[in-house]
Write an enzyme that holds these catalytic residues in place. Structure first.
Site, PDB file in Angstrom:
ATOM      1  CE  LYS A  77       7.450 -23.616  49.196  1.00  0.00           C
ATOM      2  NZ  LYS A  77       8.769 -22.957  49.411  1.00  0.00           N
ATOM      3  CB  SER A 154      11.182 -25.988  48.788  1.00  0.00           C
ATOM      4  OG  SER A 154      10.974 -24.688  49.294  1.00  0.00           O
ATOM      5  CB  SER A 178      12.814 -22.191  48.435  1.00  0.00           C
ATOM      6  OG  SER A 178      13.290 -23.407  48.891  1.00  0.00           O
TER       7      SER A 178
HETATM    8  N1  GLN Z   1      17.381 -25.621  49.047  1.00  0.00           N
HETATM    9  C1  GLN Z   1      17.422 -25.083  50.375  1.00  0.00           C
HETATM   10  C2  GLN Z   1      17.159 -26.207  51.375  1.00  0.00           C
HETATM   11  O1  GLN Z   1      17.349 -27.311  51.017  1.00  0.00           O
HETATM   12  C3  GLN Z   1      16.471 -23.946  50.502  1.00  0.00           C
HETATM   13  C4  GLN Z   1      15.118 -24.254  50.973  1.00  0.00           C
HETATM   14  C5  GLN Z   1      14.260 -23.024  51.058  1.00  0.00           C
HETATM   15  O2  GLN Z   1      14.657 -21.918  50.714  1.00  0.00           O
HETATM   16  N2  GLN Z   1      13.059 -23.191  51.603  1.00  0.00           N
HETATM   17  O3  GLN Z   1      16.833 -26.021  52.505  1.00  0.00           O
END
Ligand code: GLN
Length: 490
Positions: A77, A154, A178
């Site tokens: 990532k 993400s 994420s």
């Molecule tokens: N979907 C979650 C958010 O909107 C998780 C994001 C993550 O784990 N980096 O923050």
């Protein structure tokens, strides 16, 4: 290549390399080809030259005994710092930023002679869950060739790269879900360890009390063998735990006799999809047939409903504070201005998308001295109550088990990162894993209309082996070990 080695697991590819059936260069060239052909927008940058050079330097060498990852292509990532390679976190504000050092996990994988073939797309600065907010545009679910479904975020690009068998594993980060949520939408194993077990040095911080290095693989054994490599103690990360690591995490046999598994009734009751529920219930029956005790337990639904609001307040507050250095001077392009405030205003206005701005407004609001008690501290107290309720379940049970998501991957217009009551509990329960820093793993348990879905196990801190053991037993029944878009038969 004579055979599709990239569709094998890490452990199998390693054996093929040891037996000289395939070479690092052959694997790398094929991975690069697939990366370039990918049209789901998985990559921020493809590291063709670097990867080929690295692979060439390994040609003809024996695979060392202690290097499982030797010669194996992978992706990371784009919020992991990579020395000499632009790293933007999916944000325009970091366009052109080239780190001077490698994140510790990248360093460990380099030492293994694994081959980084590309940096993957993400929701901007790892905030968000749809794979739509990063500066490279939208990421698509590789199981839907019509590009109507999201892969989730993400860590969207990393999920695509493993689901499409471009690479057998990819690094992501997990602050709320994420890795574990996109794993469900991509038919993958998505794992995050106990908080503090893997060094976060060099991972862009989003909300450090919740952030974890996490990753995607296509089998439980791959996830546990990767932990052997990544969980080493690192003095560069002051939150990295001193807790003793086992000789190897790959020491279980999938025997669940006598294991106690809790299913939180309120999570399952909030899910409506009959097909997903049927697969989940089937896997409960299989666990029981294998000798596990699976009980339905209860958790206060007000606490479960409060996961997302508490998460968004805490994570946005931490994010606001952590990203204060993206000001157009310390980091980010300087668009001019006569005062520090003006430079910062211009850089942040141009550099961030609306999602990020909204979260920074929220975080700033929660941190204002007149609001702290009412908003920030209240969210912290709710977090504590949720962790206590979870601890009391995990005192009696080896793991909590539920569907990782209430649906298969949503269509683009059906999902947003704003608060919605449709699946308030089932869509956000994975955040419990971050609140308490528990190890947590998603694995595929079924497909519906050609799209995969997964279930998740969450266990006590440092109980990874026990959790992998239960996951292995589930995996043994699914027939979905190592599934990818290349070998999935509709
Ligand atoms: N979907 C979650 C958010 O909107 C998780 C994001 C993550 O784990 N980096 O923050």
């Amino acid at each position: 290549m004579k055979k599709d080695y990239l569709s094998l697991t890490i452990l199998e590819i390693h054996d093929a390399l040891v037996n000289k059936e395939v070479t690092p260069l052959e694997l790398t060239l094929e991975a690069l080809k697939r990366a370039k052909e990918n049209n789901d927008n998985a990559f921020e940058i493809i590291l063709e030259e670097e990867a080929i050079n690295k692979a060439k330097s390994l040609e003809g060498k024996e695979v060392p005994k202690d290097k499982l990852m030797f010669g194996i292509p992978y992706a990371a990532k784009d919020n992991f710092s990579t020395k000499g390679i632009e790293t933007t976190g999916g944000s325009d504000i970091l366009n052109g930023y080239v780190p001077l050092f490698d994140a510790t996990v990248i360093k460990y994988l380099n030492e293994q002679d694994a081959i980084l073939i590309g940096k993957t797309t993400l929701d901007e600065l790892a905030m968000g869950g749809t794979g739509t907010s990063g500066h490279k545009g939208i990421q698509y679910n590789p199981y839907d060739l019509t590009h109507n479904h999201l892969i989730g975020g993400s860590s969207s690009g990393s999920a695509i790269s493993v689901a499409s068998a471009i690479v057998p594993f990819a690094l992501g980060s997990d602050t709320g879900d994420s890795v574990r949520k996109p794993a469900s939408f991509g038919g993958l194993v998505g794992f995050k360890p106990t908080w503090g077990l893997i060094s976060r040095f060099g991972l862009f911080p989003f909300a450090p009390s919740l952030d974890h290095v996490a990753y995607f693989t296509r089998s439980i054994d791959d996830a546990s063998s990767m932990l052997d490599i990544l969980a080493k103690y690192d003095e560069n990360d002051s939150t990295n735990t001193y807790h003793k690591r086992p000789e190897t995490y790959l020491s279980y046999d999938g025997n669940v006799k006598g294991k106690k598994i809790a299913v939180i009734k309120e999570i399952i009751d909030s899910i409506k999809d009959k097909d997903l529920l049927n697969s989940f219930n089937k896997s409960i029956e299989e666990l029981r047939n294998d000798g596990a005790v699976v009980d339905f337990v209860s958790m206060d639904s007000n606490l479960l409903k409060a996961i997302y609001p508490a998460y968004i307040v805490i994570s946005s507050s931490e994010a606001t504070s952590n990203n204060a250095n993206l000001d157009g001077i310390k980091f980010g392009p300087n668009y001019g201005g006569n005062t520090y405030e003006e430079v910062m205003f211009n850089a942040r206005t141009k550099g961030f998308s609306n999602l990020i701005k909204r979260r920074f407004v929220l975080g700033s609001y929660a941190l204002m001295s007149e609001n702290q008690e009412e908003v920030f501290l209240k969210a912290q107290k709710i977090r504590r109550l949720i962790v206590e309720a979870t601890n009391s379940i995990l005192k009696e049970y080896d793991a909590i088990y539920a569907l990782a998501s209430p649906t298969t991957a949503p269509k683009f217009n059906e999902s947003s990162d704003k608060l919605s009551s449709t699946y308030l509990i089932a869509d956000n329960w994975l955040g419990i894993g971050n609140f308490g820093g528990y190890p947590s793993v998603t694995l595929p348990i079924g497909f519906k209309d050609g799209l995969p879905f997964g279930a998740n196990l969450t266990s006590k801190p440092f109980d990874e082996i026990n959790m992998f053991n239960i996951a292995k037993s589930i995996e043994n029944h699914t027939n979905l070990k190592n599934v990818s878009t290349l070998n999935y038969k509709k």
